[in-house]
Write a protein that holds these residues in place. Structure first.
Motif, PDB file in Angstrom:
ATOM      1  N   PRO A  48       0.857  -1.189   0.000  1.00 46.28           N
ATOM      2  CA  PRO A  48       0.000   0.000   0.000  1.00 46.28           C
ATOM      3  C   PRO A  48       0.895   1.242   0.000  1.00 46.28           C
ATOM      4  O   PRO A  48       1.977   1.229   0.591  1.00 46.28           O
ATOM      5  CB  PRO A  48      -0.766  -0.097   1.330  1.00 46.28           C
ATOM      6  CG  PRO A  48      -0.658  -1.541   1.725  1.00 46.28           C
ATOM      7  CD  PRO A  48       0.655  -2.027   1.175  1.00 46.28           C
ATOM      8  N   ARG A  49       0.459   2.295  -0.647  1.00 42.36           N
ATOM      9  CA  ARG A  49       1.261   3.511  -0.786  1.00 42.36           C
ATOM     10  C   ARG A  49       1.778   4.037   0.569  1.00 42.36           C
ATOM     11  O   ARG A  49       2.933   4.432   0.689  1.00 42.36           O
ATOM     12  CB  ARG A  49       0.416   4.604  -1.460  1.00 42.36           C
ATOM     13  CG  ARG A  49       1.184   5.887  -1.727  1.00 42.36           C
ATOM     14  CD  ARG A  49       0.285   6.918  -2.366  1.00 42.36           C
ATOM     15  NE  ARG A  49       0.103   6.651  -3.785  1.00 42.36           N
ATOM     16  CZ  ARG A  49       0.753   7.305  -4.765  1.00 42.36           C
ATOM     17  NH1 ARG A  49       1.593   8.266  -4.468  1.00 42.36           N
ATOM     18  NH2 ARG A  49       0.550   7.007  -6.020  1.00 42.36           N
ATOM     19  N   ARG A  50       0.923   4.007   1.557  1.00 40.79           N
ATOM     20  CA  ARG A  50       1.297   4.518   2.886  1.00 40.79           C
ATOM     21  C   ARG A  50       2.467   3.720   3.460  1.00 40.79           C
ATOM     22  O   ARG A  50       3.422   4.265   4.014  1.00 40.79           O
ATOM     23  CB  ARG A  50       0.071   4.417   3.803  1.00 40.79           C
ATOM     24  CG  ARG A  50       0.190   5.132   5.124  1.00 40.79           C
ATOM     25  CD  ARG A  50      -1.099   4.992   5.954  1.00 40.79           C
ATOM     26  NE  ARG A  50      -1.479   3.608   6.167  1.00 40.79           N
ATOM     27  CZ  ARG A  50      -2.608   3.031   5.736  1.00 40.79           C
ATOM     28  NH1 ARG A  50      -3.491   3.724   5.071  1.00 40.79           N
ATOM     29  NH2 ARG A  50      -2.867   1.760   5.976  1.00 40.79           N
ATOM     30  N   GLU A  51       2.377   2.412   3.310  1.00 38.13           N
ATOM     31  CA  GLU A  51       3.425   1.539   3.835  1.00 38.13           C
ATOM     32  C   GLU A  51       4.715   1.703   3.026  1.00 38.13           C
ATOM     33  O   GLU A  51       5.813   1.748   3.581  1.00 38.13           O
ATOM     34  CB  GLU A  51       2.939   0.089   3.782  1.00 38.13           C
ATOM     35  CG  GLU A  51       3.855  -0.865   4.525  1.00 38.13           C
ATOM     36  CD  GLU A  51       3.347  -2.301   4.447  1.00 38.13           C
ATOM     37  OE1 GLU A  51       2.157  -2.505   4.114  1.00 38.13           O
ATOM     38  OE2 GLU A  51       4.159  -3.207   4.699  1.00 38.13           O
ATOM     39  N   PHE A  52       4.572   1.816   1.734  1.00 40.22           N
ATOM     40  CA  PHE A  52       5.732   2.033   0.874  1.00 40.22           C
ATOM     41  C   PHE A  52       6.480   3.300   1.290  1.00 40.22           C
ATOM     42  O   PHE A  52       7.699   3.304   1.447  1.00 40.22           O
ATOM     43  CB  PHE A  52       5.287   2.155  -0.587  1.00 40.22           C
ATOM     44  CG  PHE A  52       6.409   2.486  -1.526  1.00 40.22           C
ATOM     45  CD1 PHE A  52       7.209   1.487  -2.054  1.00 40.22           C
ATOM     46  CD2 PHE A  52       6.683   3.804  -1.851  1.00 40.22           C
ATOM     47  CE1 PHE A  52       8.272   1.795  -2.904  1.00 40.22           C
ATOM     48  CE2 PHE A  52       7.742   4.131  -2.704  1.00 40.22           C
ATOM     49  CZ  PHE A  52       8.529   3.119  -3.220  1.00 40.22           C
TER      50      PHE A  52
END
Ligand SMILES: [Zn+2]
Length: 65
Positions: A48-52
Motif C-alpha cells: 500500500p502507498r502509505r506503507e511504501f
C-alpha cells in the motif's frame, strides 16, 4: 519532503534490503498500491502507498522522461 517524491520507474532504496542482498527496487506500478521490482533477483512486491512511503529510505535514480 523532496526525497520521497517518487515516480514510476524510479529506483529506490528501502530501509531493509531484500533477502537476496540487493537494496535497489524499481517502481513498476503506481496507484493506491505501489508495485516494485527487486533489481537483484527480479522478485516483485506490492505495498500500500502509505506503507511504501514509510519503508522507503531514499530515491537512488530518478527516471528521466
Ligand atoms: Zn531480490
Amino acid at each position: 519532503m523532496e526525497k520521497k517524491d517518487f515516480n514510476l520507474h524510479d529506483v529506490v532504496e528501502m530501509k531493509k534490503p531484500h533477502p537476496c542482498g540487493t537494496n535497489r527496487w524499481r517502481i513498476i506500478r503506481m496507484g493506491m498500491d505501489i508495485r516494485m521490482k527487486c533489481e537483484g533477483c527480479g522478485h516483485s512486491v506490492m505495498l500500500p502507498r502509505r506503507e511504501f512511503t514509510r519503508k522507503m529510505k531514499k530515491i537512488l535514480e530518478k527516471h528521466e522522461e
